[in-house]
Design a protein around this motif. Sequence first.
Motif, mmCIF file in Angstrom:
data_model
loop_
_atom_site.group_PDB
_atom_site.id
_atom_site.type_symbol
_atom_site.label_atom_id
_atom_site.label_comp_id
_atom_site.label_asym_id
_atom_site.label_seq_id
_atom_site.Cartn_x
_atom_site.Cartn_y
_atom_site.Cartn_z
ATOM 1 N N LEU A 137 0.841 -1.188 0.000
ATOM 2 C CA LEU A 137 0.000 0.000 0.000
ATOM 3 C C LEU A 137 0.882 1.245 0.000
ATOM 4 C CD1 LEU A 137 -2.453 -1.234 2.774
ATOM 5 C CD2 LEU A 137 -2.902 -1.188 0.317
ATOM 6 N N LYS A 138 0.536 2.194 -0.835
ATOM 7 C CA LYS A 138 1.277 3.452 -0.938
ATOM 8 C C LYS A 138 0.339 4.589 -0.545
ATOM 9 C CE LYS A 138 5.226 5.204 -2.406
ATOM 10 N NZ LYS A 138 6.347 5.077 -1.537
ATOM 11 N N LYS A 139 0.823 5.508 0.301
ATOM 12 C CA LYS A 139 0.022 6.666 0.705
ATOM 13 C C LYS A 139 0.125 7.748 -0.366
ATOM 14 C CE LYS A 139 0.527 6.028 5.658
ATOM 15 N NZ LYS A 139 1.174 6.489 6.876
ATOM 16 N N ILE A 140 -1.012 8.089 -0.930
ATOM 17 C CA ILE A 140 -1.068 9.141 -1.937
ATOM 18 C C ILE A 140 -2.213 10.075 -1.549
ATOM 19 C CG2 ILE A 140 -1.436 9.699 -4.374
ATOM 20 C CD1 ILE A 140 -0.234 6.933 -5.028
ATOM 21 N N ASN A 141 -1.868 11.333 -1.308
ATOM 22 C CA ASN A 141 -2.858 12.331 -0.870
ATOM 23 C C ASN A 141 -3.664 11.833 0.323
ATOM 24 O OD1 ASN A 141 -2.070 14.098 -2.953
ATOM 25 N ND2 ASN A 141 -3.468 13.106 -4.392
ATOM 26 N N GLY A 142 -2.992 11.175 1.246
ATOM 27 C CA GLY A 142 -3.631 10.716 2.471
ATOM 28 C C GLY A 142 -4.402 9.417 2.354
ATOM 29 N N GLU A 143 -4.472 8.848 1.151
ATOM 30 C CA GLU A 143 -5.200 7.591 0.940
ATOM 31 C C GLU A 143 -4.228 6.456 0.692
ATOM 32 O OE1 GLU A 143 -8.525 7.551 -1.779
ATOM 33 O OE2 GLU A 143 -8.683 9.719 -1.635
ATOM 34 N N LEU A 144 -4.594 5.259 1.166
ATOM 35 C CA LEU A 144 -3.779 4.071 0.908
ATOM 36 C C LEU A 144 -4.217 3.453 -0.409
ATOM 37 C CD1 LEU A 144 -3.675 2.449 4.457
ATOM 38 C CD2 LEU A 144 -1.875 3.725 3.298
ATOM 39 N N LYS A 145 -3.274 3.329 -1.329
ATOM 40 C CA LYS A 145 -3.546 2.787 -2.662
ATOM 41 C C LYS A 145 -2.837 1.447 -2.841
ATOM 42 C CE LYS A 145 -5.248 6.819 -4.235
ATOM 43 N NZ LYS A 145 -6.452 7.049 -4.950
ATOM 44 N N PHE A 146 -3.471 0.535 -3.559
ATOM 45 C CA PHE A 146 -2.873 -0.750 -3.885
ATOM 46 C C PHE A 146 -1.653 -0.514 -4.767
ATOM 47 C CE2 PHE A 146 -2.648 -4.269 -7.021
ATOM 48 C CZ PHE A 146 -2.286 -5.288 -6.153
ATOM 49 N N ALA A 147 -0.498 -1.051 -4.341
ATOM 50 C CA ALA A 147 0.740 -0.817 -5.079
ATOM 51 C C ALA A 147 1.480 -2.107 -5.426
ATOM 52 C CB ALA A 147 1.661 0.099 -4.277
ATOM 53 N N GLY A 148 0.992 -3.258 -4.932
ATOM 54 C CA GLY A 148 1.676 -4.486 -5.271
ATOM 55 C C GLY A 148 1.207 -5.669 -4.452
ATOM 56 N N ILE A 149 1.734 -6.830 -4.846
ATOM 57 C CA ILE A 149 1.333 -8.079 -4.186
ATOM 58 C C ILE A 149 2.462 -9.098 -4.286
ATOM 59 C CG2 ILE A 149 0.189 -8.935 -6.272
ATOM 60 C CD1 ILE A 149 -1.970 -10.131 -4.417
ATOM 61 N N GLU A 150 2.620 -9.883 -3.224
ATOM 62 C CA GLU A 150 3.629 -10.941 -3.213
ATOM 63 C C GLU A 150 3.205 -12.015 -2.219
ATOM 64 O OE1 GLU A 150 7.418 -9.737 -1.627
ATOM 65 O OE2 GLU A 150 6.536 -9.023 0.230
ATOM 66 N N THR A 151 3.877 -13.152 -2.278
ATOM 67 C CA THR A 151 3.695 -14.170 -1.251
ATOM 68 C C THR A 151 5.064 -14.424 -0.618
ATOM 69 O OG1 THR A 151 4.022 -15.971 -2.825
ATOM 70 C CG2 THR A 151 1.746 -15.339 -2.345
#
Length: 153
Positions: A137-151
Motif C-alpha cells: 500500500l502506498k500513501k497518496i494524498n492521504g489515501e492508501l492505494k494498492f501498489a503491489g502483491i507478493e507471497t
Amino acid sequence: MKKILLSILIFTIISGFQKEYSEKEKVELALKSIFENFENPNFETFERISTEKIYCIICFSNPNLTEEPYMTDRKHFFENFIEKINKFESFKKAKTSSELIIINENNKQSDITAYLTTWEKGELAENHEGEQLGIYLKKINGELKFAGIETIP
C-alpha cells in the motif's frame, strides 16, 4: 454573540461525528476495497484505488531484471493479472485470514505492507513453514492505494 456561540456549537457537533480511523482500520478498509475490486473488476474503480505502477512478484515467472523487475503499469496489471490473482488459492485464503500483520516500510514500492496469513505452518505440507500474502500500500494524498502483491516465503 449568539450567532458566534451557535456557530461554535454546530462546528463542535459536526466535528464530533467525524470518525478518526486508526492505521489498522485504514489498512483494513483499503484491503476491503482491493478485495471487492478483484472480485468484481472495474477499471475505473481500480484507477482510484491503485498506483500507476504495480509490483507483482507472483505475476512474472521471467521478469525483466534490467529495469524494474516485477513492475507493470496499472492497465496491464488490470487486463492481464487481476482475474488470475483472484483465482489464486492464496489470494482466496487471504480474504478470510484472521491474522493481519502491518509493516511500515516507507520505500519506493510501498509505505505499508499488509501481510495476511494464508497457510499456517504444516498446513500446506508437512514441515512447510507456512505462507503469507503481502499487499503493498502506498500513501497518496492521504489515501492508501494498492501498489503491489507478493507471497512469502
